[in-house]
Design a protein around this motif. Structure first.
Motif, mmCIF file in Angstrom:
data_model
loop_
_atom_site.group_PDB
_atom_site.id
_atom_site.type_symbol
_atom_site.label_atom_id
_atom_site.label_comp_id
_atom_site.label_asym_id
_atom_site.label_seq_id
_atom_site.Cartn_x
_atom_site.Cartn_y
_atom_site.Cartn_z
ATOM 1 N N GLY A 47 0.787 -1.168 0.147
ATOM 2 C CA GLY A 47 -0.033 -0.009 0.076
ATOM 3 C C GLY A 47 0.881 1.210 -0.053
ATOM 4 N N THR A 48 0.887 2.005 -1.143
ATOM 5 C CA THR A 48 1.555 3.279 -1.274
ATOM 6 C C THR A 48 0.838 4.312 -1.478
ATOM 7 O OG1 THR A 48 2.060 2.737 -3.703
ATOM 8 C CG2 THR A 48 3.606 1.824 -2.066
ATOM 9 N N THR A 49 -0.387 4.262 -2.042
ATOM 10 C CA THR A 49 -1.326 5.210 -2.345
ATOM 11 C C THR A 49 -1.876 6.062 -0.990
ATOM 12 O OG1 THR A 49 -3.295 3.819 -2.791
ATOM 13 C CG2 THR A 49 -1.675 4.477 -4.544
ATOM 14 N N LYS A 50 -2.626 7.170 -1.193
ATOM 15 C CA LYS A 50 -3.238 7.904 -0.081
ATOM 16 C C LYS A 50 -4.412 7.054 0.394
ATOM 17 C CE LYS A 50 -5.755 12.204 0.914
ATOM 18 N NZ LYS A 50 -6.130 13.505 0.279
ATOM 19 N N LEU A 51 -4.509 7.072 1.696
ATOM 20 C CA LEU A 51 -5.622 6.279 2.346
ATOM 21 C C LEU A 51 -6.510 7.383 3.350
ATOM 22 C CD1 LEU A 51 -7.375 3.821 3.105
ATOM 23 C CD2 LEU A 51 -5.862 3.468 4.929
ATOM 24 N N THR A 52 -7.626 7.306 2.975
ATOM 25 C CA THR A 52 -8.438 8.485 3.859
ATOM 26 C C THR A 52 -9.263 7.705 4.927
ATOM 27 O OG1 THR A 52 -8.443 9.812 2.027
ATOM 28 C CG2 THR A 52 -9.857 10.491 3.819
ATOM 29 N N VAL A 53 -9.383 8.099 6.056
ATOM 30 C CA VAL A 53 -10.283 7.447 7.061
ATOM 31 C C VAL A 53 -11.416 8.739 7.401
ATOM 32 C CG1 VAL A 53 -10.525 6.408 9.474
ATOM 33 C CG2 VAL A 53 -8.504 5.981 8.022
ATOM 34 N N TYR A 54 -12.396 8.202 7.173
ATOM 35 C CA TYR A 54 -13.675 9.172 7.858
ATOM 36 C C TYR A 54 -14.260 8.508 9.142
ATOM 37 C CZ TYR A 54 -13.137 10.534 2.759
ATOM 38 O OH TYR A 54 -12.738 11.087 1.834
ATOM 39 N N GLY A 55 -14.723 9.285 10.015
ATOM 40 C CA GLY A 55 -15.281 9.017 11.301
ATOM 41 C C GLY A 55 -15.771 10.015 12.019
ATOM 42 N N PRO A 56 -16.714 9.776 13.256
ATOM 43 C CA PRO A 56 -16.912 10.576 14.308
ATOM 44 C C PRO A 56 -15.726 11.245 14.947
ATOM 45 C CG PRO A 56 -18.066 8.377 14.504
ATOM 46 C CD PRO A 56 -16.957 8.384 13.759
ATOM 47 N N PRO A 57 -16.145 12.546 15.536
ATOM 48 C CA PRO A 57 -14.932 13.154 16.444
ATOM 49 C C PRO A 57 -14.522 12.212 17.417
ATOM 50 C CG PRO A 57 -16.913 14.405 16.119
ATOM 51 C CD PRO A 57 -17.309 13.288 15.586
ATOM 52 N N GLY A 58 -13.150 12.265 17.501
ATOM 53 C CA GLY A 58 -12.439 11.168 18.574
ATOM 54 C C GLY A 58 -11.579 10.231 17.645
ATOM 55 N N ILE A 59 -12.027 9.974 16.164
ATOM 56 C CA ILE A 59 -11.269 9.033 15.368
ATOM 57 C C ILE A 59 -9.909 9.398 15.280
ATOM 58 C CG2 ILE A 59 -12.016 9.702 13.150
ATOM 59 C CD1 ILE A 59 -11.448 6.197 14.245
ATOM 60 N N LYS A 60 -9.606 10.494 14.886
ATOM 61 C CA LYS A 60 -8.224 11.043 14.937
ATOM 62 C C LYS A 60 -7.298 10.678 15.964
ATOM 63 C CE LYS A 60 -5.566 14.616 12.732
ATOM 64 N NZ LYS A 60 -4.479 14.405 13.494
ATOM 65 N N GLN A 61 -7.917 11.245 17.210
ATOM 66 C CA GLN A 61 -7.237 11.174 18.334
ATOM 67 C C GLN A 61 -6.946 9.501 18.618
ATOM 68 O OE1 GLN A 61 -9.128 12.226 21.980
ATOM 69 N NE2 GLN A 61 -7.393 11.903 23.174
ATOM 70 N N TYR A 62 -7.787 8.517 18.336
ATOM 71 C CA TYR A 62 -7.601 7.180 18.709
ATOM 72 C C TYR A 62 -6.523 6.828 17.615
ATOM 73 C CZ TYR A 62 -8.478 2.212 18.039
ATOM 74 O OH TYR A 62 -8.354 0.914 18.199
ATOM 75 N N ILE A 63 -6.544 7.107 16.486
ATOM 76 C CA ILE A 63 -5.330 6.735 15.499
ATOM 77 C C ILE A 63 -4.282 7.170 15.890
ATOM 78 C CG2 ILE A 63 -4.738 6.867 13.081
ATOM 79 C CD1 ILE A 63 -7.737 6.586 12.285
ATOM 80 N N ASP A 64 -4.099 8.507 16.063
ATOM 81 C CA ASP A 64 -2.973 9.380 16.526
ATOM 82 C C ASP A 64 -2.338 8.742 17.818
ATOM 83 O OD1 ASP A 64 -3.028 10.880 14.542
ATOM 84 O OD2 ASP A 64 -3.740 12.670 15.496
ATOM 85 N N VAL A 65 -2.972 8.345 18.849
ATOM 86 C CA VAL A 65 -2.318 7.781 20.106
ATOM 87 C C VAL A 65 -2.059 6.541 19.982
ATOM 88 C CG1 VAL A 65 -2.841 7.098 22.543
ATOM 89 C CG2 VAL A 65 -3.717 9.395 21.438
ATOM 90 N N SER A 66 -2.547 5.473 19.013
ATOM 91 C CA SER A 66 -2.505 4.169 18.899
ATOM 92 C C SER A 66 -1.169 4.037 17.957
ATOM 93 C CB SER A 66 -3.691 3.314 18.032
ATOM 94 O OG SER A 66 -4.866 3.332 18.894
#
Length: 311
Positions: A84-103
């Motif tokens: 996987g080298t191409t851009k990947l976009t994740v969409y979700g409710p508020p809080g999903i970015k924090q979950y991904i960033d912290v993990s």
């Protein structure tokens, strides 16, 4: 366009079923697939399927309960190792970015591709020239969203016989007419697309719901959908439990499909009390008594998104 279920269990995995995730395969349309939710072990399920993470373009998360997101950090980390080298976009409710960033930060995971995380609170989530994705809030214990994926109408097919009658051969003129442009012929006549194009090909609509009780936004998202994916955690004899746990029964899902004018219904997100497909048959039967065109989601099986004629 096809749906492939990678997990159909509610809450926790069982020996028979994984927790929630499903892939919308669009290889003919855009050579990619989209993922809806990413429960634990989703990447293991992908390895058992014909899907390749290198073809994953977008992930849509319905809500932040663990059975819908615990597989996300591992999948994001592994994607680069699987080409996987191409851009990947994740969409979700508020809080999903924090979950991904912290993990990813705490695990010191390195992402070798462009990763974008888009938080939303409903509305138009994504749109391009071919497809649009809308979202609305559902009725669950935490904010849970449904997604309506609408394929835009396509121009009709060129009538090759009529084109030959006008003296046209395959070439750039065909493309211009297909794009809706008129062209001037050598005899001075103007040829309009309507002269040689068949009826437009109506786009398909798929509705994928997160966990929810029956609510008005279910009907809005599912209105006239070609395919509705609705949770059916319990049979209807447990509708009180379904209400208390902010879920739906098989009959309630079927009633929603009928009220919304959906063309087909697939049930998923089954309680682990229903151990296998044999135990799920009564759930299917009671749903079909309300909405006959109902199917049960089965993991790693393909369900085509059929194009239904208007009316």
């Amino acid at each position: 366009m096809e749906l492939e279920f990678l997990g159909t269990n509610a809450g926790v995995p069982s020996l028979q079923r994984n927790v929630t995730s499903m892939a919308l395969r669009m290889f003919e349309e855009r050579r990619t697939f989209w993922l809806f939710d990413c429960g634990e072990a989703t990447q293991h399920q992908i390895l058992r399927s014909s899907l390749k993470l290198s073809k994953l373009e977008k992930i849509f998360i319905t809500h932040l309960h663990g059975d819908h997101i615990f597989g996300l950090p591992g999948l994001l980390s592994s994607r680069a190792y699987q080409g996987g080298t191409t851009k990947l976009t994740v969409y979700g409710p508020p809080g999903i970015k924090q979950y991904i960033d912290v993990s990813l930060t705490l695990s010191q995971s390195r992402i070798e591709y462009e990763l974008e995380v888009v938080e939303h609170a409903g509305g138009l989530v994504y749109e391009d020239e071919d497809i649009a994705v809308e979202s609305l809030l559902l009725d669950h214990r935490i904010d849970s969203y449904g997604y309506r994926i609408t394929e835009k109408d396509k121009p009709g097919s060129l009538d090759l016989k009529r084109l030959a009658e006008y003296g046209l051969k395959p070439g750039p003129a065909y493309g211009r007419l297909k794009r809706g442009e008129s062209i001037d012929l050598e005899n001075g006549m103007t040829l309009h697309p309507s002269d040689v194009l068949g009826a437009p090909k109506k786009g398909r609509t798929v509705t994928v719901l997160g966990d929810t009780r029956p609510c008005g936004n279910v009907l809005k998202l599912a209105r006239d959908a070609d395919l509705l994916v609705h949770e059916a955690t319990f049979m209807d004899d447990l509708k009180e439990s379904a209400y208390n746990y902010h879920h739906s029964t098989s009959v309630q899902a079927a009633e929603a499909a009928a009220a919304a004018g959906a063309k087909e219904l697939i049930l998923t997100h089954f309680s682990s009390r229903y151990k296998d497909m044999e135990h799920l048959k009564p759930l299917l039967e009671e749903a079909q008594s309300v909405f006959p065109k109902t199917l049960l989601a089965e993991e790693l099986m393909l369900f085509p998104v059929r194009r239904h004629d208007e009316g």
